[in-house]
Design a protein around this motif. Structure first.
Motif, PDB file in Angstrom:
ATOM      1  N   GLU A 131     -15.695 -36.772 -10.973  1.00 28.26           N
ATOM      2  CA  GLU A 131     -16.671 -35.776 -11.388  1.00 28.26           C
ATOM      3  C   GLU A 131     -17.920 -35.792 -10.518  1.00 28.26           C
ATOM      4  O   GLU A 131     -18.880 -35.056 -10.782  1.00 28.26           O
ATOM      5  N   GLY A 132     -17.936 -36.662  -9.503  1.00 33.36           N
ATOM      6  CA  GLY A 132     -19.033 -36.643  -8.553  1.00 33.36           C
ATOM      7  C   GLY A 132     -20.309 -37.293  -9.028  1.00 33.36           C
ATOM      8  O   GLY A 132     -21.390 -36.966  -8.493  1.00 33.36           O
ATOM      9  N   GLN A 133     -20.241 -38.211  -9.985  1.00 33.79           N
ATOM     10  CA  GLN A 133     -21.452 -38.887 -10.424  1.00 33.79           C
ATOM     11  C   GLN A 133     -21.123 -40.294 -10.907  1.00 33.79           C
ATOM     12  O   GLN A 133     -20.009 -40.573 -11.327  1.00 33.79           O
ATOM     13  N   THR A 154     -13.766 -37.993  -0.550  1.00 34.64           N
ATOM     14  CA  THR A 154     -14.008 -36.566  -0.774  1.00 34.64           C
ATOM     15  C   THR A 154     -15.511 -36.318  -0.824  1.00 34.64           C
ATOM     16  O   THR A 154     -16.323 -37.257  -0.948  1.00 34.64           O
ATOM     17  N   ASP A 155     -15.889 -35.061  -0.747  1.00 31.87           N
ATOM     18  CA  ASP A 155     -17.315 -34.730  -0.832  1.00 31.87           C
ATOM     19  C   ASP A 155     -17.896 -35.174  -2.165  1.00 31.87           C
ATOM     20  O   ASP A 155     -19.041 -35.627  -2.241  1.00 31.87           O
ATOM     21  N   ALA A 156     -17.111 -35.044  -3.232  1.00 30.14           N
ATOM     22  CA  ALA A 156     -17.595 -35.443  -4.549  1.00 30.14           C
ATOM     23  C   ALA A 156     -17.843 -36.950  -4.601  1.00 30.14           C
ATOM     24  O   ALA A 156     -18.832 -37.411  -5.186  1.00 30.14           O
ATOM     25  N   GLN A 157     -16.963 -37.747  -3.981  1.00 24.86           N
ATOM     26  CA  GLN A 157     -17.147 -39.187  -3.982  1.00 24.86           C
ATOM     27  C   GLN A 157     -18.353 -39.586  -3.143  1.00 24.86           C
ATOM     28  O   GLN A 157     -19.155 -40.425  -3.557  1.00 24.86           O
ATOM     29  N   ASP A 202     -24.034 -41.333  -2.858  1.00 29.84           N
ATOM     30  CA  ASP A 202     -25.330 -40.989  -2.279  1.00 29.84           C
ATOM     31  C   ASP A 202     -26.388 -40.782  -3.359  1.00 29.84           C
ATOM     32  O   ASP A 202     -27.478 -41.357  -3.297  1.00 29.84           O
ATOM     33  N   GLN A 203     -26.089 -39.971  -4.365  1.00 30.75           N
ATOM     34  CA  GLN A 203     -27.084 -39.660  -5.379  1.00 30.75           C
ATOM     35  C   GLN A 203     -27.388 -40.876  -6.271  1.00 30.75           C
ATOM     36  O   GLN A 203     -28.502 -41.007  -6.775  1.00 30.75           O
ATOM     37  N   TYR A 204     -26.410 -41.771  -6.427  1.00 31.21           N
ATOM     38  CA  TYR A 204     -26.673 -43.006  -7.167  1.00 31.21           C
ATOM     39  C   TYR A 204     -27.729 -43.834  -6.434  1.00 31.21           C
ATOM     40  O   TYR A 204     -28.662 -44.367  -7.053  1.00 31.21           O
ATOM     41  N   LEU A 205     -27.593 -43.934  -5.118  1.00 33.35           N
ATOM     42  CA  LEU A 205     -28.581 -44.669  -4.332  1.00 33.35           C
ATOM     43  C   LEU A 205     -29.929 -43.956  -4.350  1.00 33.35           C
ATOM     44  O   LEU A 205     -30.983 -44.585  -4.398  1.00 33.35           O
ATOM     45  N   MET A 206     -29.901 -42.619  -4.334  1.00 34.50           N
ATOM     46  CA  MET A 206     -31.153 -41.865  -4.367  1.00 34.50           C
ATOM     47  C   MET A 206     -31.896 -42.076  -5.682  1.00 34.50           C
ATOM     48  O   MET A 206     -33.119 -41.959  -5.736  1.00 34.50           O
ATOM     49  N   GLU A 258     -25.970 -27.991   0.228  1.00 35.73           N
ATOM     50  CA  GLU A 258     -25.754 -27.567  -1.146  1.00 35.73           C
ATOM     51  C   GLU A 258     -25.038 -28.667  -1.921  1.00 35.73           C
ATOM     52  O   GLU A 258     -24.413 -29.551  -1.351  1.00 35.73           O
ATOM     53  N   ASN A 259     -25.149 -28.574  -3.212  1.00 40.21           N
ATOM     54  CA  ASN A 259     -24.448 -29.508  -4.089  1.00 40.21           C
ATOM     55  C   ASN A 259     -22.947 -29.274  -3.952  1.00 40.21           C
ATOM     56  O   ASN A 259     -22.448 -28.192  -4.250  1.00 40.21           O
ATOM     57  N   PRO A 260     -22.196 -30.288  -3.469  1.00 41.50           N
ATOM     58  CA  PRO A 260     -20.746 -30.085  -3.271  1.00 41.50           C
ATOM     59  C   PRO A 260     -19.980 -29.895  -4.569  1.00 41.50           C
ATOM     60  O   PRO A 260     -18.811 -29.502  -4.541  1.00 41.50           O
ATOM     61  N   LEU A 261     -20.611 -30.152  -5.693  1.00 42.37           N
ATOM     62  CA  LEU A 261     -19.949 -29.977  -6.981  1.00 42.37           C
ATOM     63  C   LEU A 261     -20.045 -28.545  -7.490  1.00 42.37           C
ATOM     64  O   LEU A 261     -19.386 -28.191  -8.464  1.00 42.37           O
TER      65      LEU A 261
END
Length: 940
Positions: free
Chosen positions: A617-619, A636-639, A644-648, A817-820
């Motif tokens: 689910e990308g998160q 994948t882009d979602a992975q 990335d966003q977890y680190l951010m 853009e958000n890949p999700l």
């Protein structure tokens, strides 16, 4: 006092005049060297310790001391000089103590001559000098007891051979009474009593590096008793037993012996329960309860019950561990200050107890074979610990507590893994699971602020219901938390500057309710933010959330903010795909391959909450403390977006990011890894080179050569242990005593200084390392003599193998853009930079603790790989307090790799420096004596 030293000097001169004493001294040293190097196969063991030397000292000292004391009084009696000594105006105590000091000086000199052995070991490994000091101190105490016995025996005979044999017999019996061969014949209670009486078993206690008052008093009391007995034997020679005065004195001397003997017994019995009067000299305080454990015990709110289920009639090697277990549990009870209750029970003798622990804790006995000279039998053994706190409990089973180490001789050693670490970790686990939200609130270092950011006028009924749940839970917690939690509801849309602040500091953005909202960047707020000190955790509302869901999210946030709570680890690695074989019927198809790091997952699961995830689910879940990434395959882009966003958001990531991964099918080979993860790391400022590090300072690899498994020097296994290899200032390097980084790529930072990030190296290669860019690791790459074929390289230098970064990172999705997002549903824009400080660890090999390498984890050289991973996770989770406990004896200290020729030279030089100095000393004494005699003759 001067008379005592005069006697001691006379005895020393007489000892060195005797060729027999010198021969015994040399024989003692030769046997010590032989047992250390040859019988105990020191270099084959590969451990940087001197235990093989001290293991045999109790027996060797019996021979040395017996040879030293056999002539002490027997020769005086035979030569007729004893009567002369007894008629001189010298106190009996001075005569006895003079001969005793002379013997102690000779023993101390003999032990001093063995000092080159630990010195040689220290040059080739991280020797812990605490057990060395303890071993020498124990040897002196043991020798004092044997000397007192030998002098006492020598005082009763005029035959030196008889004195020698009787001293050996008495000393041998005192040693044997505490050995496994004797204690195995008795129950656990009797066996422990016999071990307390044995001189050898007491020696082992001090030899490990712990000065226990009970052991010191034991040796001191025995020495005192036999010295007093020796004095009385001599004093009776001065008494006229025919006179009335002599009879009275004789009776008084007998009474003195009885009084001293009674005091010896009473002193040892009185000190038996006193376990805290000791000094631990080991480098890491291996046998002392740590400050971390003391703090954990002081924080207990409820009674903690530790129940040890130990079979009294158990395997002999397990029985030897019971005193150590009992002493450690006693320390927990002492430092618990009334909050800890310790119970030791034997289920094998209590059927009701056996039924209880089977039904309640699922504890079952472990069948073990026990053999003696006459029979073999199976013993159903219990060796389990249950830690109970409130309604929570955890079981430490036999497998959790015991480690079995095979020996080169074919025997095996049984020892406790790391008892304090296992116990304290378990205590923390049961206490954290027992705590409710109100208990967590009470432990917060400072009051928490819980803020509900809610847009007024939400029209969606589902979100309205979630908003109502948020409000009710927040108000309830404020009531429960009283002064420890402040709850407030804020509408960000009423403040024109607040939305931007929420985004910049916490990454909170409006939730789009429609496609139009997504396109225009609008939406409604429904977020909960928990702040404690400098830590903040936010989560968004999801339609259909229940009160229980919200409480769990808040509880997870509180556990992050509360010191000492259980951490959650997420492991991200690819799931291997196996295409079905069309030639095999479906029912006979082999099972699909399992994802890697299963052994690591199982091991970490004993102290963390571990989950596998693919981020479909990308998160990343909000309650994940550390994200472990390795062998990700083609992401994948979602992975990529999830990582990335977890680190951010300020998360912590441990990335095993080697440029190559290993194909274990014979012969070993490599294949390049997908560059997706490495490209992301480059965005964060870390470059993983597309090559493999080769190092002349390496750890051998077992390879099949001519149908034999031979350890060949392997440059693809750089030795990562050493002052210049492990960063002593980095917490993740705590307690690591050996380290191998297999098939590792060099890592570096894109720039020397990265803005907003603190960079630290963790592991480095030696300066004798170079790079292999083609990834060929087959056996032909290593010369059969163990010497790398690329010795003549001009690109050798130190290379970083693992580094850490702390701070704020740029996003790999900045400007994208958000890949999700899909045509039907638009998502909020990605965070373009970190909104909170994150932690990133990059190790240049994906094989560190892979399932392939875990097969080598029993080898001491590879065992620390697991400790390094655990340390990295603790550091990433900012949970470093247990590191010092884990490092205390958890892994063996190993020798550096040396070839056979160098090992031979080390052994030869050690033999030389041990055996030659005594001969030089004797020659020097002879020369001085002759010079003194010549000077006297000239003067005369």
């Amino acid at each position: 006092m001067s008379a005592m030293f005069t006697i001691a000097g006379k005895e020393l001169r007489a000892l060195f005049k005797s060729a027999v004493a010198v021969l015994f001294l040399e024989a003692f040293l030769m046997m010590t060297l032989f047992l250390f190097f040859e019988y105990s196969t020191f270099f084959a063991r590969g451990l940087a310790d001197v235990r093989p030397m001290f293991e045999w000292l109790p027996l060797l000292l019996i021979a040395l001391v017996s040879a030293t004391t056999m002539r002490a009084w027997a020769e005086e009696r035979r030569a007729g000089t004893l009567e002369v000594l007894l008629t001189l105006p010298i106190r009996t105590v001075d005569l006895v103590m003079g001969k005793f000091l002379a013997g102690m000086a000779l023993v101390a000199l003999a032990l001093l001559f063995t000092l080159p052995i630990p010195v040689a070991v220290s040059f080739y490994g991280p020797l812990d000098w605490g057990p060395v000091y303890g071993g020498y101190f124990a040897a002196l105490l043991l020798a004092s007891t044997y000397l007192a016995i030998g002098l006492c025996v020598s005082a009763r005979t005029d035959n030196q051979v008889v004195a020698l044999l009787v001293t050996v017999l008495v000393g041998g019996l005192l040693y044997l009474v505490g050995t496994d061969g004797v204690t195995d014949l008795f129950s656990a209670g009797t066996a422990e009593l016999l071990r307390g009486l044995g001189t050898g078993s007491r020696f082992e206690s001090i030899e490990r590096g712990v000065f226990d008052l009970r052991d010191i008093v034991y040796y001191g009391s025995l020495t005192t008793f036999f010295l007093v007995l020796n004095m009385i034997f001599l004093e009776t020679e001065r008494i006229d037993t025919q006179s009335s005065t002599g009879a009275v004195r004789n009776f008084m001397l007998v009474g003195l012996v009885a009084l001293v003997g009674a005091n010896v017994v009473m002193a040892n019995l009185w000190l038996t329960p006193i376990r805290s009067a000791r000094l631990d000299l080991t480098e890491n305080g291996e046998y002392t309860i740590s400050p971390v454990t003391r703090d954990v015990l002081r924080e207990l709110d409820e009674p903690l019950v530790i129940r040890a289920f130990i079979t009294e009639r158990t395997h002999p090697k397990l029985a030897a561990l019971v005193p150590r277990l009992r002493d450690t549990l006693a320390e927990y009870e002492i430092y618990g200050d009334g909050r800890v209750v310790v119970e030791m029970e034997d289920p094998s003798t209590n059927e009701d107890l056996k039924t209880e622990i089977t039904e309640q804790y699922s504890i079952r006995s472990v069948p073990m074979g026990v053999a003696d000279n006459n029979s073999q039998s199976i013993v159903n053994t219990y060796f389990h610990i249950v830690v109970t706190y409130g309604d929570q409990f955890e079981v430490l089973s036999f497998e959790d507590l015991i480690e079995v180490v095979p020996q080169a001789s074919g025997d095996f050693e049984v020892k406790l893994r790391n008892l304090e670490y296992d116990l304290t970790r378990t205590v923390r686990k049961v206490t954290s699971e027992f705590q409710s939200i109100d208990s967590l609130l009470a432990q917060l270092p400072e009051p928490a602020t819980l803020t509900l950011y809610e847009s007024k006028g939400i029209t969606d009924e589902n979100f309205q219901a979630t908003a109502q749940v948020f409000q009710e839970v927040g108000e309830q917690l404020q009531t429960v938390g009283k002064d420890q939690l402040v709850f407030a509801t804020v509408d960000p849309t009423t403040d024109p500057t607040l939305p931007q602040e929420l985004y910049d500091e916490y990454g909170i953005q409006p939730i789009p309710q429609s496609l139009q909202d997504a396109l225009t960047g609008r939406g409604n707020y429904l977020h909960m933010l928990l702040e404690v000190g400098g830590k903040a955790t936010a989560f968004r509302g999801v339609e259909g959330m229940t009160a229980n869901d919200v409480e769990q999210a808040i509880e997870a946030a509180l556990r992050k903010a509360t010191p000492g709570q259980l951490k959650k680890i997420a492991i991200f690695t690819e799931k291997p795909i196996q295409l079905p074989n069309p030639n095999i019927p479906p029912q006979f198809q082999p099972p699909p391959p399992q994802p890697d790091y299963r052994f690591l997952e199982q091991t970490l699961g004993t102290e963390y909450e571990v989950q596998r995830t693919m981020f479909e689910e990308g998160q990343v879940d909000q309650d994940v403390d550390v994200l472990f990434v390795g062998k990700t395959g083609q992401m994948t882009d979602a992975q990529r977006f999830a990582v990335d966003q977890y680190l951010m958001r300020g998360g912590s990531v441990v990335a095993l990011a080697g440029a190559f991964r290993i194909e274990p099918q014979p012969p070993l080979s490599t294949r390049p890894t997908d560059p997706g993860l490495r490209n992301m790391l480059k965005t964060y400022g870390v470059k993983v080179d597309n090559s493999l590090v080769m190092d002349n300072d390496n750890v051998p690899l077992p390879l099949p050569i001519q149908n034999q498994l031979v350890k060949v020097r392997y440059p693809y296994f750089p030795n990562g242990f050493g002052v210049d290899r492990l960063n002593p200032d980095h917490a993740a390097a705590t307690g690591i005593q050996s380290l191998v980084l297999p098939w590792v790529s060099p890592v570096s930072t894109v720039e020397d200084e990265l803005e907003g990030r603190e960079i630290e190296w963790i592991v480095r290669s030696s300066e004798d390392a170079w790079l292999d860019t083609d990834g060929r690791i087959d056996q032909d790459s290593v010369d059969r003599r163990g010497v790398p074929m690329w010795n003549e390289r001009d690109d050798k230098k130190v290379r970083d193998l693992a580094i850490s970064l702390t701070g704020r990172f740029p996003s790999a999705f900045a400007g994208s853009e958000n890949p999700l997002s899909t045509e039907e549903e638009q998502r909020s824009a990605p965070l373009e930079a970190s909104v909170a400080d994150g932690r990133l660890v990059v190790v240049g090999t994906s094989e560190l603790m892979s399932d392939l390498m875990s097969q080598l984890a029993r080898d001491p050289a590879h065992a620390a790989s697991l400790q390094l991973v655990a340390n990295l996770i603790d550091w990433s989770a900012e949970d470093t307090d247990l590191l010092q406990i884990r490092s205390a004896g958890a892994f063996a200290r190993t020798l550096v790799a040396i070839d056979e020729e160098e090992a031979t030279w080390v052994e030869v030089l050690t033999w030389f420096f041990v055996l030659v100095p005594p001969l030089l000393l004797v020659v020097a004494l002879v020369v001085v004596r002759r010079a003194a005699n010549s000077e006297q003759e000239q003067t005369a």
